[in-house]
Design an enzyme around this catalytic site. Structure first.
Site, PDB file in Angstrom:
ATOM      1  N   ASP A  45       0.831  -1.205   0.000  1.00 55.73           N
ATOM      2  CA  ASP A  45       0.000   0.000   0.000  1.00 55.73           C
ATOM      3  C   ASP A  45       0.866   1.256   0.000  1.00 55.73           C
ATOM      4  OD1 ASP A  45       0.876  -0.146   2.612  1.00 55.73           O
ATOM      5  OD2 ASP A  45      -1.116  -0.069   3.530  1.00 55.73           O
ATOM      6  N   SER A  46       2.191   1.054   0.032  1.00 56.13           N
ATOM      7  CA  SER A  46       3.136   2.147  -0.195  1.00 56.13           C
ATOM      8  C   SER A  46       2.897   2.798  -1.547  1.00 56.13           C
ATOM      9  CB  SER A  46       4.578   1.628  -0.113  1.00 56.13           C
ATOM     10  OG  SER A  46       4.747   0.464  -0.919  1.00 56.13           O
ATOM     11  N   ASP A  84      -0.823  -6.090   0.363  1.00 50.43           N
ATOM     12  CA  ASP A  84      -1.247  -5.381   1.568  1.00 50.43           C
ATOM     13  C   ASP A  84      -2.761  -5.217   1.594  1.00 50.43           C
ATOM     14  OD1 ASP A  84       1.010  -4.865   3.108  1.00 50.43           O
ATOM     15  OD2 ASP A  84       1.546  -3.073   1.973  1.00 50.43           O
ATOM     16  N   LYS A 112      -1.297  -9.241   3.694  1.00 50.00           N
ATOM     17  CA  LYS A 112      -0.535  -8.706   4.829  1.00 50.00           C
ATOM     18  C   LYS A 112      -1.376  -7.707   5.604  1.00 50.00           C
ATOM     19  CE  LYS A 112       3.136  -5.932   4.277  1.00 50.00           C
ATOM     20  NZ  LYS A 112       2.790  -4.728   5.065  1.00 50.00           N
ATOM     21  N   GLU A 114      -1.458  -5.151   9.162  1.00 47.38           N
ATOM     22  CA  GLU A 114      -0.657  -4.447  10.158  1.00 47.38           C
ATOM     23  C   GLU A 114      -1.355  -4.469  11.509  1.00 47.38           C
ATOM     24  OE1 GLU A 114       0.256  -0.488   8.956  1.00 47.38           O
ATOM     25  OE2 GLU A 114       0.983  -1.067   6.972  1.00 47.38           O
ATOM     26  N   GLU A 181       9.286  -3.982  10.902  1.00 48.19           N
ATOM     27  CA  GLU A 181       9.750  -2.713  10.331  1.00 48.19           C
ATOM     28  C   GLU A 181      10.248  -1.745  11.398  1.00 48.19           C
ATOM     29  OE1 GLU A 181       8.234   0.876   7.338  1.00 48.19           O
ATOM     30  OE2 GLU A 181       6.995  -0.912   7.636  1.00 48.19           O
TER      31      GLU A 181
END
EC number: 2.1.2.11
Length: 265
Positions: A45-46, A84, A112, A114, A181
């Site tokens: 999602d970057s 993501d 993924k 978070e 991270e």
């Protein structure tokens, strides 16, 4: 070419064989990365920052992620492909399942998420329904407003112990992979040694099982601030992108990158 699987990644961990991964957002770069030897890709999602020009990942939608996942899958059909799940797309287990199914249909092998132990019910539900999950701890960019910026996590003993317990909880809930991270290298080593699942680091030193970089950071084309943990491999490869990716792979597999200068204490 054989398709890369999670079984291979688990075997690599047992063999202490480090592996390099990258983000990718389109078919052309995905194909180029795969041809140089990258076997694991993340549609991150970057893309909200690198492609769309936002100052965070929060505006990215599931539709955005599905679009780019389809493109990357077409370019790299044999890579293990992570996607993501964007902000608020997994606010409940039911919502997570609906959106994870969309990303899996788009070509992802794994999604993924978070967050810490609060995600265990969601991960358990997804795993029971044959949706492989990668966790993400430490600096979680979707929580940037809570963290007050992009800061190293887990430096205090209480926070470090909590992160370790979260990692264990995610694995027990069914996560098959973990991204760690921006944490101190000592903490990254504790987590990597404690877990049986592979751990991929970004800003976590060279002690994790694998490494990942945003492709723009690895190629030195990120505008504005450059993270401490990144390295411009293109600058060390006479401007040859293919050579840069091969150098990145070689340095990760050889334990050269990340070096001390890229590491948080």
């Amino acid at each position: 070419m054989k398709t890369t699987t999670m079984s291979q990644l688990r075997q690599w961990k047992q063999e202490k064989r480090k592996f390099a991964t990258l983000t990718a957002y389109d078919a052309s770069f995905a194909q180029l990365f795969a041809e140089q030897g990258i076997q694991v890709l993340l549609v991150g999602d970057s893309l909200g920052m690198t492609l769309q020009g936002f100052d965070s990942t929060l505006p990215v939608t599931v539709a955005d992620m599905a679009y780019h996942t389809r493109a990357v899958r077409r370019g790299a059909p044999h890579c293990l492909l992570l996607a993501d799940m964007p902000f608020m797309s997994y606010a409940t287990p039911e919502l997570a399942f609906t959106h994870a199914a969309e990303l899996m249909r788009a070509g992802a092998n794994m999604v993924k998420l978070e967050g810490g132990s609060w995600l265990c019910d969601t991960i358990r539900m997804l795993a029971e329904r044959a949706v492989p999950v990668c966790g993400h701890l430490g600096l979680t960019p979707q929580s940037v407003n809570i963290f007050g910026g992009y800061k190293v996590q887990g430096r205090e003993e209480v926070a470090a112990n909590q992160l370790l317990q979260d990692a264990i909880a995610l694995e027990q809930a069914g996560a098959q992979l973990l991204v760690l991270e921006c944490v101190p290298v000592e903490l990254a080593q504790r987590v990597t040694e404690e877990l049986t699942i592979p751990v991929i680091g970004i800003g976590a030193g060279n002690v994790t099982d694998g490494q990942i970089l945003v492709m723009h950071d690895a190629l030195g084309i990120t505008g504005g601030h450059t993270p401490k943990f990144s390295k411009n491999f293109l600058a060390h490869s006479a401007g040859d992108i293919r050579a840069a990716i091969k150098l990145y792979i070689e340095e990760v597999e050889g334990g050269i990158y990340p070096a001390e200068e890229h590491t948080f204490q």
